[in-house]
Design a protein around this motif. Structure first.
Motif, PDB file in Angstrom:
ATOM      1  N   ARG A   1      -6.852  81.099  37.501  1.00 35.70           N
ATOM      2  CA  ARG A   1      -8.497  81.802  37.543  1.00 35.70           C
ATOM      3  C   ARG A   1      -9.334  80.597  36.814  1.00 35.70           C
ATOM      4  N   VAL A   2     -10.719  80.783  37.361  1.00 41.87           N
ATOM      5  CA  VAL A   2     -11.383  79.765  36.721  1.00 41.87           C
ATOM      6  C   VAL A   2     -12.505  80.354  36.134  1.00 41.87           C
ATOM      7  N   ALA A   3     -12.837  80.183  34.828  1.00 46.37           N
ATOM      8  CA  ALA A   3     -13.800  80.908  33.960  1.00 46.37           C
ATOM      9  C   ALA A   3     -15.018  79.836  33.834  1.00 46.37           C
ATOM     10  N   TYR A   4     -16.097  80.405  33.945  1.00 42.98           N
ATOM     11  CA  TYR A   4     -17.416  79.541  34.172  1.00 42.98           C
ATOM     12  C   TYR A   4     -18.509  80.243  33.519  1.00 42.98           C
ATOM     13  N   GLY A   5     -19.394  79.428  33.275  1.00 44.27           N
ATOM     14  CA  GLY A   5     -20.881  79.855  32.650  1.00 44.27           C
ATOM     15  C   GLY A   5     -22.046  80.172  33.207  1.00 44.27           C
ATOM     16  N   ARG A   6     -22.171  79.556  34.264  1.00 48.43           N
ATOM     17  CA  ARG A   6     -23.538  79.449  35.040  1.00 48.43           C
ATOM     18  C   ARG A   6     -23.449  79.154  36.535  1.00 48.43           C
TER      19      ARG A   6
ATOM     20  N   LEU B   1      -5.353  78.642  33.634  1.00 49.82           N
ATOM     21  CA  LEU B   1      -6.735  79.346  33.184  1.00 49.82           C
ATOM     22  C   LEU B   1      -7.563  77.826  33.248  1.00 49.82           C
ATOM     23  N   VAL B   2      -8.755  77.793  34.267  1.00 50.02           N
ATOM     24  CA  VAL B   2      -9.657  76.621  33.965  1.00 50.02           C
ATOM     25  C   VAL B   2     -11.011  77.084  33.394  1.00 50.02           C
ATOM     26  N   ILE B   3     -11.278  76.244  32.601  1.00 51.20           N
ATOM     27  CA  ILE B   3     -12.772  76.459  31.972  1.00 51.20           C
ATOM     28  C   ILE B   3     -13.587  75.553  32.162  1.00 51.20           C
ATOM     29  N   ASN B   4     -14.937  75.671  32.648  1.00 50.98           N
ATOM     30  CA  ASN B   4     -15.802  74.701  33.061  1.00 50.98           C
ATOM     31  C   ASN B   4     -17.186  75.417  33.159  1.00 50.98           C
ATOM     32  N   SER B   5     -18.257  74.749  33.060  1.00 54.19           N
ATOM     33  CA  SER B   5     -19.695  75.346  32.943  1.00 54.19           C
ATOM     34  C   SER B   5     -19.981  76.027  34.173  1.00 54.19           C
ATOM     35  N   VAL B   6     -19.726  75.309  35.375  1.00 56.49           N
ATOM     36  CA  VAL B   6     -19.681  75.936  36.693  1.00 56.49           C
ATOM     37  C   VAL B   6     -18.361  75.667  37.523  1.00 56.49           C
ATOM     38  N   CYS B   7     -18.449  76.635  38.704  1.00 60.45           N
ATOM     39  CA  CYS B   7     -17.336  76.822  39.620  1.00 60.45           C
ATOM     40  C   CYS B   7     -17.483  76.642  41.094  1.00 60.45           C
TER      41      CYS B   7
ATOM     42  N   GLU C   1     -18.217  81.452  47.943  1.00 60.09           N
ATOM     43  CA  GLU C   1     -17.520  82.834  48.292  1.00 60.09           C
ATOM     44  C   GLU C   1     -16.015  82.730  48.263  1.00 60.09           C
ATOM     45  N   LYS C   2     -15.478  81.372  48.677  1.00 60.62           N
ATOM     46  CA  LYS C   2     -14.146  81.214  48.861  1.00 60.62           C
ATOM     47  C   LYS C   2     -13.444  81.262  47.274  1.00 60.62           C
ATOM     48  N   TYR C   3     -14.183  81.159  46.299  1.00 58.58           N
ATOM     49  CA  TYR C   3     -13.626  81.310  44.804  1.00 58.58           C
ATOM     50  C   TYR C   3     -13.964  82.342  43.955  1.00 58.58           C
ATOM     51  N   ARG C   4     -14.863  83.291  44.498  1.00 61.70           N
ATOM     52  CA  ARG C   4     -15.142  84.402  43.976  1.00 61.70           C
ATOM     53  C   ARG C   4     -13.998  85.412  43.488  1.00 61.70           C
ATOM     54  N   ASP C   5     -13.183  85.309  44.261  1.00 56.45           N
ATOM     55  CA  ASP C   5     -11.877  86.492  43.652  1.00 56.45           C
ATOM     56  C   ASP C   5     -11.016  85.852  42.528  1.00 56.45           C
ATOM     57  N   ILE C   6     -11.290  84.385  42.241  1.00 60.14           N
ATOM     58  CA  ILE C   6     -10.577  83.774  41.317  1.00 60.14           C
ATOM     59  C   ILE C   6     -11.290  83.222  40.017  1.00 60.14           C
ATOM     60  N   SER C   7     -12.528  83.729  40.075  1.00 66.46           N
ATOM     61  CA  SER C   7     -13.423  83.490  39.059  1.00 66.46           C
ATOM     62  C   SER C   7     -13.872  84.641  38.186  1.00 66.46           C
TER      63      SER C   7
ATOM     64  N   THR D   1     -12.185  73.619  40.916  1.00 68.87           N
ATOM     65  CA  THR D   1     -11.686  74.399  41.793  1.00 68.87           C
ATOM     66  C   THR D   1     -10.615  73.610  42.701  1.00 68.87           C
ATOM     67  N   ASP D   2     -10.698  72.393  42.649  1.00 66.39           N
ATOM     68  CA  ASP D   2      -9.874  71.490  43.390  1.00 66.39           C
ATOM     69  C   ASP D   2      -8.203  71.661  42.730  1.00 66.39           C
ATOM     70  N   ILE D   3      -8.533  71.780  41.433  1.00 68.40           N
ATOM     71  CA  ILE D   3      -7.252  71.995  40.479  1.00 68.40           C
ATOM     72  C   ILE D   3      -6.762  73.457  40.664  1.00 68.40           C
ATOM     73  N   ALA D   4      -7.796  74.443  40.815  1.00 64.29           N
ATOM     74  CA  ALA D   4      -7.202  75.710  41.089  1.00 64.29           C
ATOM     75  C   ALA D   4      -6.366  75.754  42.505  1.00 64.29           C
ATOM     76  N   ASP D   5      -7.122  75.085  43.419  1.00 61.26           N
ATOM     77  CA  ASP D   5      -6.444  75.297  44.627  1.00 61.26           C
ATOM     78  C   ASP D   5      -5.247  74.519  44.697  1.00 61.26           C
ATOM     79  N   GLU D   6      -4.911  73.349  43.945  1.00 57.89           N
ATOM     80  CA  GLU D   6      -3.644  72.699  43.935  1.00 57.89           C
ATOM     81  C   GLU D   6      -2.455  73.731  43.324  1.00 57.89           C
ATOM     82  N   TYR D   7      -2.837  74.289  42.247  1.00 59.25           N
ATOM     83  CA  TYR D   7      -1.982  75.209  41.367  1.00 59.25           C
ATOM     84  C   TYR D   7      -1.699  76.259  42.620  1.00 59.25           C
ATOM     85  N   ILE D   8      -2.426  76.890  43.043  1.00 56.76           N
ATOM     86  CA  ILE D   8      -2.392  78.066  43.892  1.00 56.76           C
ATOM     87  C   ILE D   8      -1.555  77.641  45.182  1.00 56.76           C
ATOM     88  N   SER D   9      -1.712  76.507  45.710  1.00 57.45           N
ATOM     89  CA  SER D   9      -0.768  75.969  46.807  1.00 57.45           C
ATOM     90  C   SER D   9       0.457  75.913  46.475  1.00 57.45           C
TER      91      SER D   9
END
Length: 368
Positions: free
Chosen positions: A34-39, A4-10, A44-50, A20-28
């Motif tokens: 998943r990436v949790a974000y605030g604003r 789980l990655v948390i950041n203000s933006v995704c 579109e590429k990352y909407r399914d994992i956000s 999202t680069d971190i997410a891509d690496e883990y998924i690969s």
């Protein structure tokens, strides 16, 4: 493994792309992430994992509270509790934190949850100094050292995260210290040696601190065919480029404006990332480009430039330096924080020394 990655933006701006680069690496590698974000918007590429924490309205409300009470990081209680319910169901093995400021999450609730999960590995990448101050994200410009002992009477109360009324830096410092200290398995990651050295002088000094320089997607940021100069009628100009996700005096905006008056007509300064309001106030001799979230478009602009300037007064390890150089464009930076760690020593200029900068630009242009 679940991450789980948390950041203000995704997926947008520098920290969002890092997340999202971190997410891509883990998924690969076959892991779930998943990436949790605030604003902000999510590509579109990352909407399914956000997963969004809160809403536009809650960000505005929390921002207003911080503006009045100077308590950024201690609002968003309802939004954070809802997020924790979701996170418990997701049940991550690894939690990777990034920017926790941005009016979207409550750090006390978040870290109380973290401390209840000693089996979870925690990483936290610092992109600024906010985690160990009572208010500000950077303090080098004003030379403040209070963060090493006890913040109070903050001289940067009106800087991000701005407080128009109260100075709550004393209590914020103590509450952050209580929240952030005591995590069983947490590693702090800094993109620069400069920031690592600051962390080791802060109340977070007992944690393991690793330096991991920011990286960029070199499949995108590379010399790219570009019609940018032709499209903007500056083919015969020496293009001086500046890029920022949020322009301000600290990012060198005022210095770029001064520089434009010092350069002759053979130069053209191009600034990318300006808001509509800023563009209205910038002299016409500077070519203004609004914010873009297209990495491909940005790569084409970097490639078109003859030189990239980073006139920042406070910075960690800016990815814009890396992006420009990956696109084949040389970078000049002020002697600021970790910005110097990715640039050749002969291309480092003292902060505000525009006369030396002009001489440097003239030398480079003469050799091209």
């Amino acid at each position: 493994m679940k991450v789980l990655v948390i950041n203000s933006v995704c997926g947008i701006r520098s920290t969002g792309r890092i997340a999202t680069d971190i997410a891509d690496e883990y998924i690969s590698k076959g892991h779930k992430c998943r990436v949790a974000y605030g604003r902000g918007e999510v590509p579109e590429k990352y909407r399914d994992i956000s997963y969004r924490i809160g809403t536009d309205l809650s960000v505005k409300i929390n921002g207003l509270k911080a503006r009045i009470f100077d308590n950024e990081g201690f609002n968003a209680k309802r939004e954070t509790k809802q997020f924790i319910k979701w996170a418990n169901d997701y049940n991550p093995d690894v939690l990777w934190l990034h920017n926790l400021h941005g009016y979207y999450i409550n750090i006390e609730i978040l870290f109380n949850w973290i401390k209840q999960r000693p089996q979870m590995q925690v990483k936290w990448t610092f992109h600024d100094c906010w985690p160990f101050t009572g208010h500000c994200a950077h303090f080098t410009l004003v030379g403040c050292q209070k963060w090493q002992t006890q913040c109070k009477n903050c001289s940067q109360k009106c800087e991000y995260p701005k407080s128009s009324l109260k100075d709550n830096s004393y209590k914020n410092y103590l509450r952050k210290k209580a929240a952030f200290c005591g995590v069983k398995d947490m590693t702090i990651i800094t993109p620069s040696c400069w920031l690592r050295d600051l962390v080791k002088r802060s109340f977070l000094k007992d944690y393991n601190v690793e330096v991991v320089h920011n990286t960029i997607d070199t499949e995108v940021f590379k010399p790219t065919e570009s019609s940018f100069k032709a499209d903007n009628n500056i083919v015969d100009k020496f293009m001086v480029l500046g890029v920022a996700s949020a322009w301000s005096k600290k990012k060198g905006l005022d210095d770029f404006i001064k520089l434009a008056d010092m350069l002759d007509d053979s130069y053209k300064i191009v600034l990318v990332g300006l808001t509509a309001e800023q563009i209205k106030k910038i002299p016409q001799k500077i070519l203004c480009i609004s914010r873009t979230n297209s990495k491909e478009e940005l790569a084409a602009i970097y490639t078109a430039a003859d030189i990239f300037l980073n006139l920042t007064y406070e910075d960690n390890y800016p990815t814009v330096n890396l992006e420009a150089q990956a696109c084949g464009t040389e970078c000049i930076t002020y002697r600021t924080g970790g910005s110097v760690e990715s640039v050749r020593s002969e291309n480092i200029i003292e902060q505000g020394d525009l006369e030396t900068l002009v001489k440097k630009l003239n030398e480079i242009k003469a050799c091209m």
